[in-house]
Design a protein around this motif. Structure first.
Motif, PDB file in Angstrom:
ATOM      1  N   GLU A 181      -0.140  17.345 -14.122  1.00 55.92           N
ATOM      2  CA  GLU A 181       0.563  16.070 -14.089  1.00 55.92           C
ATOM      3  C   GLU A 181       0.968  15.699 -12.670  1.00 55.92           C
ATOM      4  N   ARG A 182       1.400  16.685 -11.877  1.00 58.78           N
ATOM      5  CA  ARG A 182       1.812  16.401 -10.506  1.00 58.78           C
ATOM      6  C   ARG A 182       0.637  15.887  -9.689  1.00 58.78           C
ATOM      7  N   ARG A 183      -0.512  16.495  -9.837  1.00 57.93           N
ATOM      8  CA  ARG A 183      -1.670  16.039  -9.078  1.00 57.93           C
ATOM      9  C   ARG A 183      -2.160  14.678  -9.567  1.00 57.93           C
ATOM     10  N   THR A 184      -2.001  14.419 -10.847  1.00 53.25           N
ATOM     11  CA  THR A 184      -2.422  13.123 -11.369  1.00 53.25           C
ATOM     12  C   THR A 184      -1.625  11.998 -10.722  1.00 53.25           C
ATOM     13  N   THR A 185      -0.340  12.252 -10.455  1.00 51.63           N
ATOM     14  CA  THR A 185       0.474  11.215  -9.819  1.00 51.63           C
ATOM     15  C   THR A 185      -0.019  10.902  -8.417  1.00 51.63           C
ATOM     16  N   LEU A 186      -0.674  11.851  -7.768  1.00 51.43           N
ATOM     17  CA  LEU A 186      -1.187  11.601  -6.423  1.00 51.43           C
ATOM     18  C   LEU A 186      -2.423  10.710  -6.458  1.00 51.43           C
ATOM     19  N   LEU A 194       0.832  -1.207   0.000  1.00 52.08           N
ATOM     20  CA  LEU A 194       0.000   0.000   0.000  1.00 52.08           C
ATOM     21  C   LEU A 194       0.865   1.255   0.000  1.00 52.08           C
ATOM     22  N   LEU A 195       1.898   1.277   0.841  1.00 54.68           N
ATOM     23  CA  LEU A 195       2.792   2.441   0.885  1.00 54.68           C
ATOM     24  C   LEU A 195       3.470   2.654  -0.459  1.00 54.68           C
ATOM     25  N   LYS A 196       3.874   1.573  -1.084  1.00 55.56           N
ATOM     26  CA  LYS A 196       4.509   1.683  -2.395  1.00 55.56           C
ATOM     27  C   LYS A 196       3.514   2.153  -3.448  1.00 55.56           C
ATOM     28  N   GLN A 197       2.294   1.665  -3.382  1.00 55.15           N
ATOM     29  CA  GLN A 197       1.266   2.058  -4.352  1.00 55.15           C
ATOM     30  C   GLN A 197       0.959   3.544  -4.245  1.00 55.15           C
ATOM     31  N   TRP A 198       1.012   4.095  -3.024  1.00 54.76           N
ATOM     32  CA  TRP A 198       0.754   5.520  -2.814  1.00 54.76           C
ATOM     33  C   TRP A 198       2.005   6.375  -3.040  1.00 54.76           C
ATOM     34  N   ASP A 199       3.080   5.777  -3.486  1.00 51.59           N
ATOM     35  CA  ASP A 199       4.329   6.492  -3.752  1.00 51.59           C
ATOM     36  C   ASP A 199       4.911   7.122  -2.485  1.00 51.59           C
ATOM     37  N   ALA A 200       4.698   6.443  -1.356  1.00 50.08           N
ATOM     38  CA  ALA A 200       5.293   6.898  -0.102  1.00 50.08           C
ATOM     39  C   ALA A 200       6.699   6.352   0.066  1.00 50.08           C
ATOM     40  N   ILE A 201       6.999   5.235  -0.577  1.00 47.29           N
ATOM     41  CA  ILE A 201       8.323   4.638  -0.533  1.00 47.29           C
ATOM     42  C   ILE A 201       8.678   4.151  -1.925  1.00 47.29           C
ATOM     43  N   SER A 202       9.952   3.957  -2.154  1.00 45.29           N
ATOM     44  CA  SER A 202      10.415   3.444  -3.443  1.00 45.29           C
ATOM     45  C   SER A 202      10.459   1.926  -3.422  1.00 45.29           C
ATOM     46  N   ALA A 203      10.680   1.336  -4.564  1.00 46.73           N
ATOM     47  CA  ALA A 203      10.778  -0.122  -4.650  1.00 46.73           C
ATOM     48  C   ALA A 203      11.973  -0.627  -3.853  1.00 46.73           C
ATOM     49  N   GLU A 204      13.064   0.127  -3.835  1.00 52.41           N
ATOM     50  CA  GLU A 204      14.235  -0.283  -3.060  1.00 52.41           C
ATOM     51  C   GLU A 204      13.959  -0.203  -1.569  1.00 52.41           C
ATOM     52  N   THR A 205      13.265   0.840  -1.152  1.00 54.27           N
ATOM     53  CA  THR A 205      12.926   0.972   0.268  1.00 54.27           C
ATOM     54  C   THR A 205      12.034  -0.167   0.721  1.00 54.27           C
ATOM     55  N   SER A 265       6.447  15.054   2.582  1.00 54.05           N
ATOM     56  CA  SER A 265       6.120  15.678   1.298  1.00 54.05           C
ATOM     57  C   SER A 265       4.669  16.149   1.274  1.00 54.05           C
ATOM     58  N   LEU A 266       3.765  15.312   1.757  1.00 56.53           N
ATOM     59  CA  LEU A 266       2.348  15.678   1.778  1.00 56.53           C
ATOM     60  C   LEU A 266       2.086  16.848   2.720  1.00 56.53           C
ATOM     61  N   MET A 267       2.748  16.844   3.860  1.00 56.53           N
ATOM     62  CA  MET A 267       2.572  17.948   4.815  1.00 56.53           C
ATOM     63  C   MET A 267       3.080  19.259   4.214  1.00 56.53           C
ATOM     64  N   ARG A 268       4.165  19.194   3.478  1.00 56.68           N
ATOM     65  CA  ARG A 268       4.695  20.400   2.846  1.00 56.68           C
ATOM     66  C   ARG A 268       3.750  20.902   1.756  1.00 56.68           C
ATOM     67  N   ARG A 269       3.224  19.988   0.945  1.00 55.70           N
ATOM     68  CA  ARG A 269       2.282  20.398  -0.091  1.00 55.70           C
ATOM     69  C   ARG A 269       1.018  20.978   0.531  1.00 55.70           C
ATOM     70  N   ARG A 270       0.581  20.376   1.625  1.00 51.70           N
ATOM     71  CA  ARG A 270      -0.597  20.907   2.313  1.00 51.70           C
ATOM     72  C   ARG A 270      -0.355  22.323   2.794  1.00 51.70           C
ATOM     73  N   LYS A 307      10.966  13.556  -1.349  1.00 49.97           N
ATOM     74  CA  LYS A 307      11.103  13.554  -2.809  1.00 49.97           C
ATOM     75  C   LYS A 307       9.933  12.856  -3.488  1.00 49.97           C
ATOM     76  N   LEU A 308       9.470  11.768  -2.913  1.00 51.31           N
ATOM     77  CA  LEU A 308       8.311  11.073  -3.481  1.00 51.31           C
ATOM     78  C   LEU A 308       7.036  11.788  -3.038  1.00 51.31           C
ATOM     79  N   THR A 309       6.017  11.745  -3.891  1.00 50.52           N
ATOM     80  CA  THR A 309       4.806  12.537  -3.629  1.00 50.52           C
ATOM     81  C   THR A 309       3.978  12.018  -2.468  1.00 50.52           C
ATOM     82  N   GLY A 310       4.131  10.731  -2.111  1.00 52.59           N
ATOM     83  CA  GLY A 310       3.276  10.155  -1.084  1.00 52.59           C
ATOM     84  C   GLY A 310       3.871  10.115   0.297  1.00 52.59           C
TER      85      GLY A 310
END
Length: 831
Positions: free
Chosen positions: A825-830, A570-581, A605-610, A598-601
């Motif tokens: 495009e940035r919002r679409t990735t979210l 789930l964390l990976k699907q939401w782009d909170a972590i990378s595949a390596e992480t 990163s979310l707190m900063r965007r908020r 750096k990753l959008t999820g």
């Protein structure tokens, strides 16, 4: 007079040492006895309130400034800084201020008359009173404005002046400010912060109030529109502007819509703001951007801040501009060289407030004078633009230039002398300031404000914005690192009578709701809700991982099987972590999720965007709300699971506090509904996304554990236990978290709330037909209400999530402005 550092010796016990730092030792200096007595009242009150410790007063002032949300940016800053609020007021007596008021009104009349001539008959240039190069040489001279006079003939509605006071009490004008009265909001906020810090001392010291000034200023803007209940908007360059926080506070205090250029459009030579209910007429625009940026079709085609065809709207009388475009040509230092003569020519009077002596080098004699006296003068670009050899746009002391720099300046003056001015170096009065717990003298300048009243006259703010310099450098209008601001108190000799608010007109008609909601503001509210809810979801998953006994000390490997890989997925699907992480231990995965920028999820990163989106909503959020939003995340020890768990709990409490303020403090207006729609839509998608892997069949105890974790993630564990005596079972869990209309964390509850909010929004048409977003939401709600637990398979949840994504697109298409490609495009990735 100003009670300054050289005027005080023994005002109170905690200031006894201050007189030792000043140049005179007499008790009152050149202060009148009533003013000196008032200072004693202030000093005694401050001392009593702090038990003799100046640092306590400074801490209180800084705390109240932070509570008010005061902030600013230095040039080049990405993040805002706390407002440097000084705890000591700058005190001016009523008699001295009366002279300043007369001088400011005279100056405003002079500038008004001068603007009318420059953009009208231009007799001053024709008759030789003003060189043509002073006007035409300025990059701020708007040639297209020649012949276009404002309705009523008033170019200036609000005027500000930077003032300096010499040690002997002579006030002088450092600079005129007619484009935007920057600092007027900070003057208001300084007074609010001081009133909280000192309580009744303002009234005890007979300090004049500021509220009537703002009432009369707003009434003057409204009167210029010649319409009943006109709509006045404040046009901001955007949240990255240095003074955006000031503009937001000012808009909130005055009840004005805060708009950007992309919120506005011109139709039939009238200005409209795009709202969720369609375009609404704007009668007056208080602009905080340059004339050249106002209309890309008429001025600078590169401008992204203005509005196409806005020139046609104001030229045709469709909108009143505050102040009139092109007026900033008068701010050029070159004009200061001619102001004394122009005052006598245009008004037949000597200046009451002289400006600092200025020599414009576009004239041979003056250029020679500046070159010969360079060590005694300050050098400044004549038109506010870079000049050859000078390090910047601000004044620089000629004596500070080395031989090479002086040579470059002299070469530049030989080639283009009209680009330079020489100015006298002013010695400033000082005023007490608290620095590191000590009372020390600081040189100061004052920005004073003048505004039109409803009858066309002028009113002067009985106070202002004072800048206390951290050095003996030349005066500047900008707050710099180490500088302080101070509240200016104009003090009467006798107490004022009972306060009676200025009455400009009859009581306004009763109104309810939250006012107009611009499409861009609705968009920002929607995404604020989504970012906030997404961050909370990530934190909930981290808490579940860290609190799960199966993970022990957080060293579990997600590749070992069980429930953990599904949570990590789930964390990976939401782009909170990378595949390596995702291949790391549970503890490191949680640490990366919380700190990822750096990753959008990632949560950070979310707190900063908020926060970035929230900055554009400052005028709509209560101060308590914004204080919580801007509070930094606690530091996280990434190698200690208990530290991460504590941080996750702190964040959960943070989100709960915001939810409480949204629930209890926000008016149920369209603004609240869009914030709620964003949150509900994000939560609905999260429920679908979490329910798929956690309700999928897992062998043995893992299946029961997964269902229990889903209950935890959806805050439904307690209600499940109260209903069922058994452990988590697929059917009851699905029903509770997906289909129970009474569970505020259930999927159907979110969709039902979205339907209610969309139905309450104002329609764009009068045909009473439901709009596309409402039809889509109702269709989805009907499907969920008719479903049973067995229907909610993984495949069905995929379909529901797709419908939610389509609903999000439908809401954006109907209510929001179209985004640029990069932002879209940035919002679409979210999603």
């Amino acid at each position: 007079m100003v009670v300054s550092g050289s005027d005080l010796a023994q005002p109170a016990d905690w200031l006894d040492g201050y007189s030792a730092q000043t140049s005179r030792g007499d008790l009152f200096g050149d202060a009148s006895h009533p003013v000196a007595a008032s200072w004693h009242t202030v000093a005694a009150g401050l001392s009593a309130a702090t038990e003799g410790d100046p640092a306590v007063l400074q801490d209180a002032a800084s705390r109240h400034a932070a509570d008010l949300g005061l902030a600013f940016r230095l040039t080049g800053d990405e993040d805002e800084r706390a407002w440097p609020m000084g705890a000591m007021p700058l005190i001016v007596g009523a008699q001295e201020w009366a002279q300043v008021e007369r001088g400011l009104i005279q100056r405003a009349n002079l500038l008004e008359t001068l603007a009318a001539d420059i953009y009208g008959p231009q007799t001053l240039v024709r008759d030789g009173h003003l060189p043509a190069a002073v006007v035409a040489g300025s990059p701020f001279f708007a040639r297209k404005m020649i012949g276009h006079t404002p309705p009523g003939g008033r170019f200036i509605q609000i005027y500000a002046a930077d003032l300096a006071r010499g040690p002997r009490g002579q006030w002088r004008v450092l600079q005129d400010r007619v484009r935007a009265a920057g600092g007027i909001g900070y003057a208001l906020e300084n007074r609010l912060a001081m009133s909280r810090s000192v309580g009744d001392l303002l009234a005890d010291a007979h300090t004049r109030r500021l509220s009537d000034f703002f009432t009369q200023m707003l009434a003057g803007m409204a009167a210029a529109c010649h319409r009943d209940n006109p709509r006045i908007a404040l046009l901001t360059p955007g949240r990255f502007n240095q003074t955006y926080a000031e503009q937001a506070h000012l808009a909130r205090y005055l009840g004005l819509p805060l708009v950007e250029g992309r919120d506005l459009t011109v139709l039939d030579d009238k200005l409209y703001v795009g709202t969720i209910a369609g375009p609404k007429r704007v009668d007056a625009l208080w602009r905080w951007i340059d004339t050249t940026a106002l209309d890309p079709l008429s001025f600078d085609a590169r401008s992204q801040l203005g509005v196409a065809n806005l020139f046609d709207a104001w030229a045709g009388g469709g909108v009143q501009m505050v102040n009139w475009p092109g007026i900033e040509v008068l701010e050029s230092p070159a004009f200061a060289a001619f102001m004394p003569r122009l005052c006598r020519v245009l008004l037949g009077e000597a200046p009451i407030l002289p400006n600092i002596a200025t020599w414009w080098c576009g004239q041979a004699v003056e250029s020679s004078t500046v070159a010969a006296r360079m060590d005694e003068l300050a050098l400044v670009p004549a038109f506010g633009q870079m000049a050859e050899g000078l390090p910047g746009r601000d004044a620089v002391a000629g004596a500070s230039l080395d031989a090479a720099a002086r040579g470059r300046v002299l070469d530049g003056m030989w080639r283009r002398p009209m680009d330079y001015c020489g100015q006298e170096i002013v010695r400033l009065s000082t005023t007490p300031a608290i620095i590191d717990g000590q009372i020390v003298p600081r040189p100061f300048t004052v920005r004073a404000f003048v505004a039109r009243t409803a009858d066309g006259g002028w009113t002067v703010m009985p106070g202002g914005f004072a800048r206390l310099s951290s050095s003996s450098a030349l005066p500047t209008s900008l707050i710099g690192a180490g500088d302080l601001s101070a509240d200016l108190w104009v003090m009467d000799d006798k107490p004022a009578g009972p306060h009676v608010s200025t009455r400009i007109a009859a009581d306004p008609p009763i109104s309810r709701g939250g006012g107009i909601l611009a499409a861009q503001a609705a968009d920002n509210l929607f995404w604020f809700g989504r970012y906030n809810e997404r961050a909370e979801t990530m934190v909930r998953i981290v808490r579940v991982i860290l609190a799960n006994p199966a993970n022990g000390d957080g060293s579990s490997d997600p590749r070992d099987g069980g429930v953990l890989p599904r949570l990590v997925g789930l964390l990976k699907q939401w782009d909170a972590i990378s595949a390596e992480t995702a291949k790391l231990s549970a503890a490191r995965i949680c640490a990366r999720t919380l700190t990822e920028t750096k990753l959008t999820g990632g949560v950070a990163s979310l707190m900063r965007r908020r926060q970035q989106v929230g900055m554009a909503l400052r005028e709509r959020f209560a101060r308590d709300f914004w204080r919580i939003v801007s509070r930094p995340m606690p530091s996280i020890a990434v190698d200690r699971p208990e530290s991460m768990l504590a941080s996750a709990r702190w964040l959960t409490e943070h989100f709960s506090a915001l939810a409480g303020l949204i629930s209890e403090n926000m008016v149920r207006s369209a603004a609240w509904r869009f914030l709620e729609i964003g949150q509900r839509l994000e939560r609905a998608q999260a429920i679908c996304r979490m329910a798929r892997p956690l309700t999928d069949a897992l062998p043995g105890s893992d299946g029961e554990t997964a269902l229990g974790l889903l209950l935890d993630l959806c805050d439904s564990q307690i209600i499940y236990r109260s209903r069922y005596l058994s452990g988590p079972i697929m059917g009851p869990v699905r029903d509770l978290v997906l289909l129970d209309p009474d569970n505020p964390r259930a999927l159907v509850f979110q969709v039902s709330a979205i339907v209610a909010h969309l139905a309450a929004l104002p329609p764009a048409r009068d045909n009473n037909l439901p709009e596309p977003p409402l039809r889509a939401a109702r269709a989805l709600l009907g499907q969920l209400q008719s479903a049973v637990a067995q229907d909610m398979t993984a495949e069905r949840l995929v379909e529901v999530e797709a419908q939610l994504l389509a609903l999000s697109d439908a809401i954006s298409a109907r209510y929001f402005l179209q985004l640029d490609t990069q932002e879209a495009e940035r919002r679409t990735t979210l999603l």
